[in-house]
Design an enzyme around this catalytic site. Structure first.
Site, PDB file in Angstrom:
ATOM      1  N   GLY A  56     -58.887  -0.465  78.757  1.00  0.00           N
ATOM      2  CA  GLY A  56     -57.883  -1.258  78.068  1.00  0.00           C
ATOM      3  C   GLY A  56     -58.363  -1.909  76.780  1.00  0.00           C
ATOM      4  O   GLY A  56     -57.775  -2.877  76.303  1.00  0.00           O
ATOM      5  N   LYS A  66     -70.591   7.116  69.007  1.00  0.00           N
ATOM      6  CA  LYS A  66     -70.199   7.315  67.612  1.00  0.00           C
ATOM      7  C   LYS A  66     -68.701   7.032  67.472  1.00  0.00           C
ATOM      8  O   LYS A  66     -67.889   7.485  68.287  1.00  0.00           O
ATOM      9  CB  LYS A  66     -70.483   8.758  67.196  1.00  0.00           C
ATOM     10  CG  LYS A  66     -70.012   9.140  65.797  1.00  0.00           C
ATOM     11  CD  LYS A  66     -70.864   8.527  64.712  1.00  0.00           C
ATOM     12  CE  LYS A  66     -70.457   9.014  63.334  1.00  0.00           C
ATOM     13  NZ  LYS A  66     -71.197   8.320  62.266  1.00  0.00           N
ATOM     14  N   ILE A  80     -65.325   7.749  66.028  1.00  0.00           N
ATOM     15  CA  ILE A  80     -64.551   8.770  65.309  1.00  0.00           C
ATOM     16  C   ILE A  80     -63.416   8.035  64.604  1.00  0.00           C
ATOM     17  O   ILE A  80     -62.540   7.457  65.252  1.00  0.00           O
ATOM     18  CB  ILE A  80     -63.984   9.833  66.273  1.00  0.00           C
ATOM     19  CG1 ILE A  80     -65.085  10.394  67.189  1.00  0.00           C
ATOM     20  CG2 ILE A  80     -63.299  10.944  65.490  1.00  0.00           C
ATOM     21  CD1 ILE A  80     -66.186  11.111  66.479  1.00  0.00           C
ATOM     22  N   ASN A 123     -58.878   8.815  83.593  1.00  0.00           N
ATOM     23  CA  ASN A 123     -58.098   7.838  84.346  1.00  0.00           C
ATOM     24  C   ASN A 123     -57.863   8.379  85.751  1.00  0.00           C
ATOM     25  O   ASN A 123     -57.205   9.408  85.928  1.00  0.00           O
ATOM     26  CB  ASN A 123     -56.761   7.574  83.665  1.00  0.00           C
ATOM     27  CG  ASN A 123     -56.918   6.841  82.342  1.00  0.00           C
ATOM     28  OD1 ASN A 123     -56.292   7.178  81.363  1.00  0.00           O
ATOM     29  ND2 ASN A 123     -57.758   5.824  82.311  1.00  0.00           N
ATOM     30  N   ARG A 150     -55.974   7.842  88.246  1.00  0.00           N
ATOM     31  CA  ARG A 150     -54.726   7.280  88.778  1.00  0.00           C
ATOM     32  C   ARG A 150     -53.547   7.987  88.129  1.00  0.00           C
ATOM     33  O   ARG A 150     -53.711   8.809  87.219  1.00  0.00           O
ATOM     34  CB  ARG A 150     -54.642   5.793  88.458  1.00  0.00           C
ATOM     35  CG  ARG A 150     -54.793   5.498  86.962  1.00  0.00           C
ATOM     36  CD  ARG A 150     -54.489   4.074  86.596  1.00  0.00           C
ATOM     37  NE  ARG A 150     -54.897   3.743  85.241  1.00  0.00           N
ATOM     38  CZ  ARG A 150     -54.239   4.068  84.142  1.00  0.00           C
ATOM     39  NH1 ARG A 150     -53.117   4.767  84.218  1.00  0.00           N
ATOM     40  NH2 ARG A 150     -54.693   3.712  82.946  1.00  0.00           N
ATOM     41  N   VAL A 206     -49.232   5.950  83.086  1.00  0.00           N
ATOM     42  CA  VAL A 206     -47.949   5.370  82.693  1.00  0.00           C
ATOM     43  C   VAL A 206     -47.031   6.443  82.122  1.00  0.00           C
ATOM     44  O   VAL A 206     -45.834   6.493  82.413  1.00  0.00           O
ATOM     45  CB  VAL A 206     -48.175   4.248  81.646  1.00  0.00           C
ATOM     46  CG1 VAL A 206     -46.834   3.715  81.138  1.00  0.00           C
ATOM     47  CG2 VAL A 206     -49.007   3.116  82.232  1.00  0.00           C
ATOM     48  N   ARG A 222     -42.590   3.175  75.218  1.00  0.00           N
ATOM     49  CA  ARG A 222     -42.895   2.149  76.213  1.00  0.00           C
ATOM     50  C   ARG A 222     -42.349   0.819  75.684  1.00  0.00           C
ATOM     51  O   ARG A 222     -42.894   0.228  74.761  1.00  0.00           O
ATOM     52  CB  ARG A 222     -44.401   2.055  76.436  1.00  0.00           C
ATOM     53  CG  ARG A 222     -44.789   1.120  77.576  1.00  0.00           C
ATOM     54  CD  ARG A 222     -46.277   0.810  77.596  1.00  0.00           C
ATOM     55  NE  ARG A 222     -47.106   1.985  77.785  1.00  0.00           N
ATOM     56  CZ  ARG A 222     -48.388   1.921  78.179  1.00  0.00           C
ATOM     57  NH1 ARG A 222     -48.953   0.748  78.419  1.00  0.00           N
ATOM     58  NH2 ARG A 222     -49.089   3.021  78.315  1.00  0.00           N
TER      59      ARG A 222
END
Length: 465
Positions: free
Chosen positions: A164, A201, A203, A290, A292, A295, A338
């Site tokens: 996050g 690094k 990006i 992730n 899980r 979203v 969202r």
């Protein structure tokens, strides 16, 4: 198939999972905090159990109370949704100890992939391209500076147990490494209880591409293509689309194959997302997985016709995947916004309060996932996401035009939301061309806020047409 599932979450994702269980004739138990007594997911489930006070630590993150609720109501599985306990290996382990199926990967896999430094080592060993950086966690700022000198600036110092955007700082030269290390480590310790950092690094303004995967308990692993989630603010996604129309079919197949390789290396089971950044030359690098449900999973569901939550329930029931890789087809285009209850003129400050009126869009090619209803409340204790609006079209332009229509039709009164800003994104020239990256919001926010202000003032709600 599972008999009864406890949904250890709230809001739109709890509603989404409960609906899926109903479709599959699986019993449901909702849990809720005292703050959420009147929430939509509570009324939809077969049973509902109050598990504590309004603060997450008292309720949705209270592992003992959730396990007790599952045992007392005879649940054979728990679906954690996303957020809260969805990537908590201790909770997954508690489920296993109590004979309850955790709908997600095994606790050991969550631990392995949740530690970003360990995940990098595993991916490198599996032949998955990773962003240049340290092999694992560094021992201190001096080692971080040595590595940064080797790979070149700018660099990111990132929490090994992070997520996050927390526990992450940029360093543009050797001197700034030491300050960045101190700040990032302190934040990581505060947020995750682990101050270890690794060096990577940076990006500059890459594309953020994620690949959806599904894996069952029989060694079958498939990918469902990519999602472009580059339109973000402070590492929080605002708009997502699938497919990324700038990616060739050959590159899509290659990235999907690499994502499957990553899942196999982790001995992964259930739904997951392998995340990459892509630089200006088209080179892509693994950044994290992730472990899980994501979203943005509805975007992928729209273009593949594959019910990801339904597959999660199948996998948790001990059944094989319904699809092989050769069965996966991509049709048309989908876009998701969202919607969050935030005031865009107050640095996106959350806007808790009572929703006095709601009208959510509908019609051809429009899907809305939400827990809103007229008279409900946006709580100050939880994430400010209010709804996800997803549109589908045979072409990208058709999906975007439907999103414009859907956003203009959306009415959420009583609190400010990000709807006006997201509607402007749908008209942005760079977005329409597909020519955007993670620097999009930084480069366009000021102009879009000026337009919003001119249209309706600083309450964040421009006048409707």
């Amino acid at each position: 198939m599972l008999k009864r599932v406890l949904v250890a979450n709230r809001g739109e994702i709890a509603v989404r999972i409960i609906r899926e269980c109903i479709d599959l004739a699986v019993g449901t138990v909702a849990v809720y905090s005292s703050e959420d007594r009147d929430a939509l997911h509570v009324s939809m489930a077969d049973q509902a159990v109050c598990i504590g006070g309004p603060r997450p630590a008292e309720s949705y993150n209270n592992m003992n109370n959730i396990i007790e609720a599952a045992v007392n109501t005879g649940c054979d599985a728990i679906h954690p949704g996303f957020g809260f306990l969805s990537e908590n290996s201790s909770f997954a382990g508690m489920c296993r100890e109590n004979g309850i199926k955790f709908i997600g990967p095994d606790a050991d896999v969550i631990d392995q992939m949740g530690n970003k430094a360990a995940a990098r080592r595993l991916m490198r060993a599996a032949g998955v391209p990773v962003v240049p950086g340290s092999e694992g966690a560094v021992k201190g700022p001096e080692e971080a500076a040595v590595i940064a000198d080797e790979i070149g600036y700018p660099v990111l110092l990132k929490a090994s147990a992070g997520g996050g955007g927390r526990g992450m700082r940029r360093a543009d030269d050797r001197d700034s490494v030491f300050t960045a290390y101190s700040e990032a480590s302190a934040e990581a310790e505060s947020c995750f209880g682990d101050g270890q950092l690794y060096v990577e690094k940076l990006i500059i303004d890459p594309k953020h591409i994620e690949i959806q995967i599904l894996a069952d308990g029989y060694g079958n692993v498939i990918h469902l293509g990519e999602r472009n989630c580059s339109i973000q603010r402070r590492n929080q996604k605002m708009v997502e689309e699938a497919p990324d129309w700038t990616i060739s079919p050959a590159l899509r197949d290659e990235m999907g194959h690499v994502a499957v390789k990553a899942a196999r290396a982790a001995s992964y089971e259930n739904a997951g997302t392998v995340e990459f950044v892509m630089d200006k030359t088209g080179h892509y690098y693994f950044i994290e997985m992730n472990t899980r449900l994501q979203v943005e999973h509805p975007v992928t569901e729209m273009i593949t016709g594959i019910d990801i939550v339904g597959e999660q329930l199948r996998i948790a029931s001990g059944l094989p995947l319904s699809y092989r890789q050769e069965d996966v087809r991509f049709w048309g285009h989908a876009v998701e916004c969202r919607i969050t209850a935030e005031n865009v003129f107050r640095d996106f400050a959350p806007e808790p309060g009572r929703v006095t009126f709601v009208h959510l869009p509908a019609g051809n090619g429009v899907r809305v996932d939400s827990g809103l209803y007229t008279g409900c409340s946006i709580s100050p204790y939880y994430d400010s996401m209010a709804a996800k609006i997803i549109t589908y079209g045979d072409t990208r332009l058709e999906a975007i035009r439907r999103m414009r229509r859907a956003l203009e039709e959306t009415v959420i009164e009583g609190v400010n939301t990000t709807v006006p800003l997201q509607n402007l994104i749908m008209y942005n020239r760079d977005f329409l061309r597909g020519d955007y990256d993670t620097g999009f919001m930084a480069g366009n926010l000021e102009t879009m806020l000026s337009i919003c202000e001119a249209a309706g003032g600083k309450d964040g709600s421009p006048k409707r047409k």
